[in-house]
Motif scaffolding. Structure first.
Motif, PDB file in Angstrom:
ATOM      1  N   TRP A  76       3.023   0.358  18.540  1.00 16.04           N
ATOM      2  CA  TRP A  76       2.219  -0.648  17.833  1.00 16.04           C
ATOM      3  C   TRP A  76       2.961  -1.121  16.590  1.00 16.04           C
ATOM      4  N   LYS A  77       3.153  -2.417  16.468  1.00 13.30           N
ATOM      5  CA  LYS A  77       3.930  -2.978  15.372  1.00 13.30           C
ATOM      6  C   LYS A  77       3.193  -2.975  14.036  1.00 13.30           C
ATOM      7  N   LYS A  78       1.871  -2.873  14.057  1.00 13.12           N
ATOM      8  CA  LYS A  78       1.095  -3.076  12.837  1.00 13.12           C
ATOM      9  C   LYS A  78       0.792  -1.790  12.058  1.00 13.12           C
ATOM     10  N   THR A 123       1.104   0.919   9.316  1.00  9.56           N
ATOM     11  CA  THR A 123       1.620   0.795   7.952  1.00  9.56           C
ATOM     12  C   THR A 123       2.058   2.150   7.400  1.00  9.56           C
ATOM     13  N   SER A 161      -4.468   1.151   8.601  1.00  8.64           N
ATOM     14  CA  SER A 161      -3.483   0.074   8.782  1.00  8.64           C
ATOM     15  C   SER A 161      -4.098  -1.308   8.608  1.00  8.64           C
ATOM     16  N   VAL A 162      -5.352  -1.457   8.999  1.00  5.39           N
ATOM     17  CA  VAL A 162      -6.045  -2.747   8.878  1.00  5.39           C
ATOM     18  C   VAL A 162      -6.192  -3.152   7.414  1.00  5.39           C
ATOM     19  N   THR A 182      -4.368  -2.004   4.676  1.00  3.73           N
ATOM     20  CA  THR A 182      -3.217  -1.782   3.785  1.00  3.73           C
ATOM     21  C   THR A 182      -2.104  -2.777   4.083  1.00  3.73           C
ATOM     22  N   ARG A 183      -1.112  -2.802   3.172  1.00 10.40           N
ATOM     23  CA  ARG A 183      -0.059  -3.809   3.255  1.00 10.40           C
ATOM     24  C   ARG A 183       0.737  -3.681   4.549  1.00 10.40           C
ATOM     25  N   LYS A 184       0.928  -4.812   5.202  1.00 11.82           N
ATOM     26  CA  LYS A 184       1.600  -4.843   6.498  1.00 11.82           C
ATOM     27  C   LYS A 184       3.106  -4.602   6.326  1.00 11.82           C
ATOM     28  N   PRO A 185       3.743  -4.006   7.340  1.00 15.36           N
ATOM     29  CA  PRO A 185       5.185  -3.753   7.258  1.00 15.36           C
ATOM     30  C   PRO A 185       5.974  -5.056   7.381  1.00 15.36           C
ATOM     31  N   ASP A 186       7.247  -4.993   7.021  1.00 13.16           N
ATOM     32  CA  ASP A 186       8.125  -6.153   7.132  1.00 13.16           C
ATOM     33  C   ASP A 186       8.286  -6.534   8.608  1.00 13.16           C
ATOM     34  N   SER A 187       7.835  -7.721   8.966  1.00 15.77           N
ATOM     35  CA  SER A 187       7.794  -8.131  10.373  1.00 15.77           C
ATOM     36  C   SER A 187       9.190  -8.221  10.989  1.00 15.77           C
TER      37      SER A 187
END
Length: 515
Positions: free
Chosen positions: A427-429, A431, A482-483, A485-490
């Motif tokens: 899952w990419k999202k 955090t 994860s919903v 908090t700050r998202k990772p660098d895409s």
């Protein structure tokens, strides 16, 4: 004569083990070779390394004895769960993605993976501390189980048993690194397969054959456990709910234990992963299924073993004491093989984590490869010494049973790492903040369970059930945090996941061919 046979078997085993370690020195001259065997280990060696790291004296002496006594023949379900969930499914779900993404991120340890995947040095340090702290009680539990068997077979002092095992394991791991561990694991795995089959057949024969054995077990009663006739020979046993908790912890728990996950880092190709999954599953069915089936017969010896006085860890050694001398010698080698293979995996995991993620990662960033390998060897010795001291203290103070020590260790590491690791591969999202929260929750709840057991509901007072709860809770914690908090660098994340695809227009660095 009987003692001579046992000593001869041990001497041959020790000679082969040390010989392998010295022979594999040429594979351990750099970090990649010492920690991962050059990422070129085949399916048979990897599958056996996975299985022998999975099953040790903790399983054969501690878990098999305790849960065989509690659940009877139904404890065999634990071994089946270990084979299907802890081995087969783990290889299918984690194997290929772990191998490809860890190579893409150039990570050799689980903490390093988290650090690179989320571009977070703090996350790497946090994971390193959890690994080092909670591998120690697991290691101490290995000595405990083995010592009881040695005491039964040779009447040797507990401290001597610990020192012998620690020195031998230290020699071949320090000398040959991962490759020595993998080769020895293969040899030790063969011994475990033949040993468990021989022991089960001998115990059944001693009790008049399979039909007679099961009939006798069905007549055993213990009203403090259940009033149902034949409960210890039944399909689900007297306590299916707690049995399920054990299955979850011991099967799903391997998915979050660094010493298990890192086996996938070293395998050489995708084809090897597919073969390894089959080999590992068959190995687990025989060894884990056989161990728990054997432990399930423990109630047949209720007239000669005093569980209240001696503890659950005395059950299996008592059963084995009725076997012929040659089989007792084989059993000692079986448990010694299982324990040394697991111990070697634990100390290698811990030393590589501290060296790569802490010493080099924080204090000596320009450390050359040879010095890193030297530090790993030094830390292996230090880690073994710490675990030996803890094992002696635990034995003399009778702090807890083997199963509980392993439950605390597995529960903390799997509770902290399982969900973050699995989500990170798929899952990419996910955090970094979600991983922090889950690390703290998984490790924290096990520490709290150990220190303040009374504040938990009755079902969670067992470290085994508490560990299973921590693992399952992670599957909710990670997506929820994860919903918010700050998202990772895409761009970074897309690059990580792009490594799963075979792309002919670029150099095939991340595709694992069999050539």
């Amino acid at each position: 004569m009987e003692l001579f046979i046992k000593i001869l078997i041990l001497a041959i085993f020790f000679a082969v083990t040390i010989g392998v370690g010295l022979y594999c020195r040429r594979h351990s001259t750099d970090v990649n070779g010492f920690v991962l065997g050059g990422r070129s280990v085949g399916p048979w060696l990897t599958a056996f390394a996975y299985g022998t790291s999975y099953f040790s004296a903790v399983i054969f002496i501690g878990y098999a004895g305790q849960f065989g006594w509690k659940y009877g023949i139904a404890s065999t379900w634990i071994g089946i769960g270990n084979a299907l969930i802890g081995s087969m499914l783990a290889w299918v779900v984690l194997g290929r993605r772990t191998r490809i993404m860890t190579q893409h991120l150039d990570s050799a340890t689980l903490p390093q993976f988290f650090g690179e995947r989320f571009q977070s040095n703090g996350l790497k340090i946090f994971a390193s501390l959890i690994v080092f702290i909670f591998l120690i009680p697991y290691t101490a539990s290995l000595y405990n189980g083995l010592s009881r068997l040695f005491a039964m077979a040779f009447n040797i002092d507990y401290t001597v048993c610990i020192i012998v095992m620690a020195v031998l394991t230290g020699i071949y791991v320090v000398a040959g690194g991962y490759m020595a561990t993998a080769v020895n694991d293969f040899i030790q795995g063969i011994i475990m397969i033949f040993g468990i089959c021989a022991i089960i057949l001998a115990v059944i024969q001693t009790n008049g054959g399979l039909t007679s054995t099961m009939d006798t077990l069905a007549r055993v009663t213990d009203e403090s456990v259940s009033t149902t006739p034949g409960i210890f020979a039944s399909f689900l046993g007297p306590d299916p709910l707690n049995l399920l908790g054990v299955i979850i912890l011991t099967s799903l728990g391997t998915w979050g234990c660094p010493q298990m996950i890192q086996k996938f880092y070293a395998i050489k190709s995708e084809g090897a992963i597919k073969k390894g999954a089959i080999i590992s599953t068959i190995f687990a069915i025989i060894v884990a299924g056989g161990s728990y089936f054997h432990g399930g017969l423990g109630r047949l010896y209720s007239n000669v073993v005093d569980v209240e006085a001696s503890g659950f860890d005395a059950i299996v050694p008592t059963m084995l004491s009725y076997l012929p001398p040659v089989l007792i010698g084989l059993t000692v080698i079986l448990v010694l093989s299982a324990s040394m293979s697991t111990l070697s995996s634990l100390v290698l995991t811990s030393s590589s984590t501290l060296t790569i993620d802490v010493i080099k990662g924080q204090f000596k960033k320009d450390m050359p490869e040879k010095k890193q390998v030297l530090w790993m060897r030094i830390l292996i010795v230090i880690f073994i010494l710490i675990s030996v001291i803890l094992a002696v203290i635990q034995y003399k103070s009778s702090v807890t049973f083997i199963a509980q020590m392993m439950g605390i260790s597995w529960g903390a590491m799997a509770g902290a790492f399982l969900a973050p690791y699995l989500y990170s591969l798929y899952w990419k999202k996910v955090t970094a903040a979600a991983c922090y929260v889950n690390f703290a929750f998984g490790a924290g709840i096990m520490i709290l369970n150990m220190a303040c057991k009374g504040i938990f509901p009755e079902i969670l007072q067992s470290p085994i059930n508490c560990g299973a709860f921590a693992m399952l809770a992670g599957f909710i914690i990670i997506p929820v945090v994860s919903v918010f908090t700050r998202k990772p660098d895409s761009k970074h994340v897309d690059g990580c996941f792009a490594s799963y695809k075979k792309k002919h227009q670029v150099e095939e660095v991340d595709y694992l061919s069999d050539k």
